[in-house]
Design a protein around this motif. Structure first.
Motif, mmCIF file in Angstrom:
data_model
loop_
_atom_site.group_PDB
_atom_site.id
_atom_site.type_symbol
_atom_site.label_atom_id
_atom_site.label_comp_id
_atom_site.label_asym_id
_atom_site.label_seq_id
_atom_site.Cartn_x
_atom_site.Cartn_y
_atom_site.Cartn_z
ATOM 1 N N ARG A 141 0.972 -1.225 -0.035
ATOM 2 C CA ARG A 141 0.167 -0.099 -0.076
ATOM 3 C C ARG A 141 0.970 1.138 -0.084
ATOM 4 N N VAL A 142 0.093 2.319 -0.580
ATOM 5 C CA VAL A 142 0.953 3.650 -0.389
ATOM 6 C C VAL A 142 0.012 4.586 -0.109
ATOM 7 N N LYS A 143 0.634 5.858 0.557
ATOM 8 C CA LYS A 143 -0.188 6.780 0.970
ATOM 9 C C LYS A 143 -0.630 7.502 -0.192
ATOM 10 N N LEU A 144 -1.932 8.121 -0.293
ATOM 11 C CA LEU A 144 -2.654 8.740 -1.342
ATOM 12 C C LEU A 144 -1.754 10.047 -1.692
ATOM 13 N N ASP A 145 -1.477 10.867 -0.961
ATOM 14 C CA ASP A 145 -0.815 12.035 -1.089
ATOM 15 C C ASP A 145 0.497 12.058 -1.877
ATOM 16 N N GLU A 146 1.121 10.563 -1.300
ATOM 17 C CA GLU A 146 2.525 10.374 -1.797
ATOM 18 C C GLU A 146 2.306 9.910 -3.134
ATOM 19 N N ALA A 147 1.413 9.058 -3.544
ATOM 20 C CA ALA A 147 0.990 8.540 -4.755
ATOM 21 C C ALA A 147 0.720 9.592 -5.781
ATOM 22 N N GLU A 148 -0.131 10.564 -5.317
ATOM 23 C CA GLU A 148 -0.598 11.537 -6.181
ATOM 24 C C GLU A 148 0.703 12.514 -6.930
ATOM 25 N N SER A 149 1.741 12.873 -5.861
ATOM 26 C CA SER A 149 2.837 13.365 -6.121
ATOM 27 C C SER A 149 3.588 12.650 -7.285
ATOM 28 N N PHE A 150 3.772 11.293 -6.832
ATOM 29 C CA PHE A 150 4.785 10.542 -7.755
ATOM 30 C C PHE A 150 4.118 10.378 -8.905
ATOM 31 N N PHE A 151 2.713 9.901 -9.121
ATOM 32 C CA PHE A 151 2.208 9.693 -10.580
ATOM 33 C C PHE A 151 1.854 10.928 -11.289
ATOM 34 N N SER A 152 2.024 12.060 -10.897
ATOM 35 C CA SER A 152 2.167 13.490 -11.311
ATOM 36 C C SER A 152 3.350 13.691 -11.975
ATOM 37 N N GLY A 153 4.633 13.230 -11.518
ATOM 38 C CA GLY A 153 6.105 13.537 -11.842
ATOM 39 C C GLY A 153 6.531 14.340 -10.730
ATOM 40 N N GLU A 154 6.080 14.845 -9.819
ATOM 41 C CA GLU A 154 6.509 15.651 -8.909
ATOM 42 C C GLU A 154 7.781 15.019 -8.085
ATOM 43 N N THR A 155 7.532 13.912 -7.785
ATOM 44 C CA THR A 155 8.576 13.114 -7.132
ATOM 45 C C THR A 155 8.888 11.879 -7.786
ATOM 46 N N ALA A 156 10.198 11.345 -7.675
ATOM 47 C CA ALA A 156 10.907 10.250 -8.345
ATOM 48 C C ALA A 156 10.646 8.968 -7.690
ATOM 49 N N MET A 157 10.341 8.797 -6.417
ATOM 50 C CA MET A 157 10.360 7.736 -5.522
ATOM 51 C C MET A 157 8.996 7.866 -4.788
ATOM 52 N N LEU A 158 8.649 6.325 -4.538
ATOM 53 C CA LEU A 158 7.466 6.436 -3.957
ATOM 54 C C LEU A 158 7.657 5.332 -2.708
ATOM 55 N N ASN A 159 7.216 5.491 -1.382
ATOM 56 C CA ASN A 159 7.444 4.599 -0.339
ATOM 57 C C ASN A 159 6.294 3.454 -0.653
ATOM 58 N N VAL A 160 6.667 2.264 -0.409
ATOM 59 C CA VAL A 160 5.470 1.216 -0.411
ATOM 60 C C VAL A 160 5.984 0.434 0.772
ATOM 61 N N GLU A 161 4.635 -0.249 1.430
ATOM 62 C CA GLU A 161 4.676 -1.083 2.532
ATOM 63 C C GLU A 161 3.742 -2.102 2.334
ATOM 64 N N GLY A 162 4.360 -3.559 2.626
ATOM 65 C CA GLY A 162 3.150 -4.617 2.514
ATOM 66 C C GLY A 162 3.986 -5.829 2.705
ATOM 67 N N TYR A 163 3.744 -6.863 2.060
ATOM 68 C CA TYR A 163 4.152 -8.262 2.193
ATOM 69 C C TYR A 163 4.261 -8.890 0.968
ATOM 70 N N GLU A 164 5.209 -9.672 0.987
ATOM 71 C CA GLU A 164 5.351 -10.898 -0.038
ATOM 72 C C GLU A 164 4.821 -12.245 0.496
ATOM 73 N N TYR A 165 4.136 -12.802 -0.121
ATOM 74 C CA TYR A 165 3.393 -13.876 0.316
ATOM 75 C C TYR A 165 3.930 -15.242 -0.529
ATOM 76 N N PHE A 166 4.216 -16.423 0.397
ATOM 77 C CA PHE A 166 4.767 -17.640 -0.273
ATOM 78 C C PHE A 166 3.628 -18.909 -0.228
ATOM 79 N N LEU A 167 3.916 -19.647 -1.328
ATOM 80 C CA LEU A 167 3.096 -20.674 -1.653
ATOM 81 C C LEU A 167 2.995 -21.688 -0.238
ATOM 82 N N ALA A 168 4.006 -21.930 0.188
ATOM 83 C CA ALA A 168 4.231 -22.790 1.272
ATOM 84 C C ALA A 168 3.682 -22.172 2.470
ATOM 85 N N GLY A 169 3.373 -20.888 2.618
ATOM 86 C CA GLY A 169 2.879 -20.321 3.674
ATOM 87 C C GLY A 169 3.964 -19.158 4.421
ATOM 88 N N GLY A 170 3.465 -18.203 4.924
ATOM 89 C CA GLY A 170 4.549 -17.286 5.684
ATOM 90 C C GLY A 170 4.643 -16.189 4.499
#
Length: 207
Positions: A141-170
């Motif tokens: 997920r990303v913060k909406l305000d940061e996403a707005e700046s990023f996709f408009s080209g105002e910023t070059a980087m966007l902070n993401v947070e979340g998880y990668e999930y594995f087939l075996a669990g975890g």
């Protein structure tokens, strides 16, 4: 999958026939897709596409999306949320942004879509996701305000947070800055519409 039959349209959204999924991408025919964005307060969620995907492997994409078959309506697309993310959606709670057009041109295909775009208020935690591993590797997920700046080209980087999930669990935590190269290349106007609508929903307390 390649033999799925889709409705095809001219640029005025008038149906002109049907074609297979392979044909619409090879010939650049206009067809219908379903997009569902999960949103929660000031956040919008992206899926991490599986590394096994033929197109755009390991890139960040719409939370859940898919092609609409010839016999399906726009709301039939909610099956994608259940199939890809393992989340059952209350369609009465989902909010439709409307339909928009989107084109992605790559070496392998020309993807001309009429997109039926929905938003769903996500009120659960990360444990709610049960991902279709051949399609989706993780959720961020990303913060909406940061996403707005990023996709408009105002910023070059966007902070993401979340998880990668594995087939075996975890799962393993994802928390890092990303660039535009980490995203499926949807056109800027489409992302501007998505972020604007999500922020409007947040302001009017629909999330």
């Amino acid at each position: 999958m390649e033999h799925e039959v889709l409705k095809v349209f001219n640029e005025q959204y008038e149906q002109i026939g049907t074609a297979t999924r392979a044909e619409v991408h090879t010939k650049g025919l206009w067809h219908e897709t379903f997009h569902c964005w999960l949103v929660n307060n000031d956040y919008i969620y992206f899926q991490l596409r599986s590394a096994e995907k033929k197109d755009y492997p390991s890139l960040l994409d719409i939370t859940a999306a898919g092609h609409l078959l010839a016999e399906e309506t726009a709301e039939s697309g909610f099956r994608e949320v259940q199939e890809e993310l393992g989340i059952s959606v209350d369609r009465q709670t989902a909010v439709k942004m409307g339909m928009t057009s989107c084109s992605i041109i790559s070496e392998n295909m020309v993807d001309n879509e009429f997109c039926h775009v929905y938003f769903y208020p996500f009120q659960h935690d990360w444990d709610a996701f049960h991902l279709q591993s051949e399609e989706v590797a993780g959720i961020v997920r990303v913060k909406l305000d940061e996403a707005e700046s990023f996709f408009s080209g105002e910023t070059a980087m966007l902070n993401v947070e979340g998880y990668e999930y594995f087939l075996a669990g975890g799962r393993v935590r994802i928390m890092r800055p990303v660039t535009m190269a980490h995203f499926v290349p949807y056109r800027e106007q489409y992302m501007a519409q998505v972020i604007h609508f999500a922020k409007m929903m947040s302001r009017t307390s629909q999330l």
